[in-house]
Write a protein that holds these residues in place. Sequence first.
Motif, PDB file in Angstrom:
ATOM      1  N   PHE A 315       0.872  -1.156   0.035  1.00  0.00           N
ATOM      2  CA  PHE A 315      -0.063   0.006  -0.058  1.00  0.00           C
ATOM      3  C   PHE A 315       0.932   1.394   0.004  1.00  0.00           C
ATOM      4  O   PHE A 315       0.446   2.376  -0.716  1.00  0.00           O
ATOM      5  N   VAL A 318       2.195   1.722  -3.398  1.00  0.00           N
ATOM      6  CA  VAL A 318       1.215   2.447  -4.349  1.00  0.00           C
ATOM      7  C   VAL A 318       1.068   3.835  -4.109  1.00  0.00           C
ATOM      8  O   VAL A 318       0.968   4.914  -5.027  1.00  0.00           O
ATOM      9  N   TYR A 319       0.936   4.216  -2.741  1.00  0.00           N
ATOM     10  CA  TYR A 319       0.806   5.795  -2.169  1.00  0.00           C
ATOM     11  C   TYR A 319       2.148   6.437  -2.896  1.00  0.00           C
ATOM     12  O   TYR A 319       1.817   7.798  -3.308  1.00  0.00           O
ATOM     13  N   LEU A 339      -2.170   0.649 -12.713  1.00  0.00           N
ATOM     14  CA  LEU A 339      -2.782   0.731 -11.271  1.00  0.00           C
ATOM     15  C   LEU A 339      -4.136   0.966 -11.197  1.00  0.00           C
ATOM     16  O   LEU A 339      -4.818   0.780 -10.506  1.00  0.00           O
ATOM     17  N   THR A 345      -5.060  -1.075  -5.964  1.00  0.00           N
ATOM     18  CA  THR A 345      -4.487   0.109  -6.407  1.00  0.00           C
ATOM     19  C   THR A 345      -5.444   1.163  -6.821  1.00  0.00           C
ATOM     20  O   THR A 345      -5.023   2.405  -6.961  1.00  0.00           O
ATOM     21  N   SER A 346      -6.570   0.874  -7.741  1.00  0.00           N
ATOM     22  CA  SER A 346      -7.503   1.790  -8.505  1.00  0.00           C
ATOM     23  C   SER A 346      -8.086   2.885  -7.451  1.00  0.00           C
ATOM     24  O   SER A 346      -8.274   3.938  -8.186  1.00  0.00           O
ATOM     25  N   ALA A 349      -4.857   5.561  -7.753  1.00  0.00           N
ATOM     26  CA  ALA A 349      -4.624   5.915  -8.871  1.00  0.00           C
ATOM     27  C   ALA A 349      -5.606   6.346  -9.817  1.00  0.00           C
ATOM     28  O   ALA A 349      -5.498   7.233 -10.791  1.00  0.00           O
TER      29      ALA A 349
END
Length: 409
Positions: A315, A318-319, A339, A345-346, A349
């Motif tokens: 996480f 992704v951040y 992503l 992840t959506s 993103a």
Amino acid sequence: MKRFKTILSFELGNFLKNRIFVGVTLFFVAAIAIALSFPRITALFKSEETEDTGDRPVMLVSADVPELQAAVIPMFSEAFPNYEVKAAEGDIADAVKAGAAECGFFVEGLTAYKYYVKNISMTDSNGAIAAELLTQVYRASSFAAAGVPKDTIAEIMTREVTGETVSIGEDKTMNFLYTYIMVIVLYMVIMLYGQLVASGVAAEKSNRAMELLITSANPISMMFGKVLACGLAGLGQIAAIFGSAVLFYGVNKSYWAGSELIESLFAIPGSLLVYMLVFFVLGFFIYAFLYGAVGSTVSKTEDVGTASMPINMAFIVVYMVVIFSLSSGSVDNAAMKILSFFPLTSPMAMFARIAMSTVPFWEIALSIGLLVAGVVVIGVLAAKIYRVGVLLYGTRPKLGELIKALKRA
């Protein structure tokens, strides 16, 4: 359904009875109320000294050139209130130093001046005003020296340039702020409430009564009830905090007039707000199910941090990708597009792309559809892991052992 409602009401009641949970909520509401009411409060407690500062004059000392004084003095007197003219440069410096004058100017020529002020504030624009006035006088005198008629000079100097900005796509300036806030809040909420879900499930394993409960109740009802209760509590807390911000801003709106940042914060477009809520809620639940499944695989609450480390690290990655993409101004890069369609992840993103670029509607619909499907699939899978995991004690099961147990379940 009856068991699901019972579990949901029980878990939700635990949150509402938690003094820390209620106290934190009330603290943030009170802090926001004070912050957004600050201009109103300061207006009530203005000291007489502060009120009198507007009566202090703005001084001007100009060189002994009659033409310069005739051109500059009228413009300065119109631009600055309580305007006074002193005869010597030392007079203005002494007046400002003693607090008898707000500020002062010593005009050495049409292209040079000195600005006297005791303390320069961050919003001090007096120097810029003086520079603009002298620039106008210099241009007018230059035109006159070149033989340009006075009427033409007046027309040139007073001509205003008007412009209109037409945004065909997104307003990236303000949407950046909305996106950044949403990403930060989602990150904090998932990290906080995800750990609460995992810790709560792990703590229940210490009570052997769970063995009877899990064999008699539907694991899907139990997992969905726990996660939904946590979600409702968390979203309710966020709604109370942000709702109080909207309320107190509305009450004190007139006091924030002229503050572009504050006004823009509460002027989020309706469509963007809807997308924000959709991705925020779905993103919260998909991670809450993951944390619940992880919590059921450990026997002690102190092992939750280690067990949930892979989720936390993924996480965080992704951040960071989303934050770097926002900072670079390129949210439609290859990584962000990929992503945008992966359920885990959506939420970050795709919302960043919607806010900061023009995304085809079919991509948005596909992303939301995959995210909804991901919430359901991971929720059901988490329920099965929950059923198996709460009956496992001792060493945390390895992935292979857990898969075998799920096949037998």
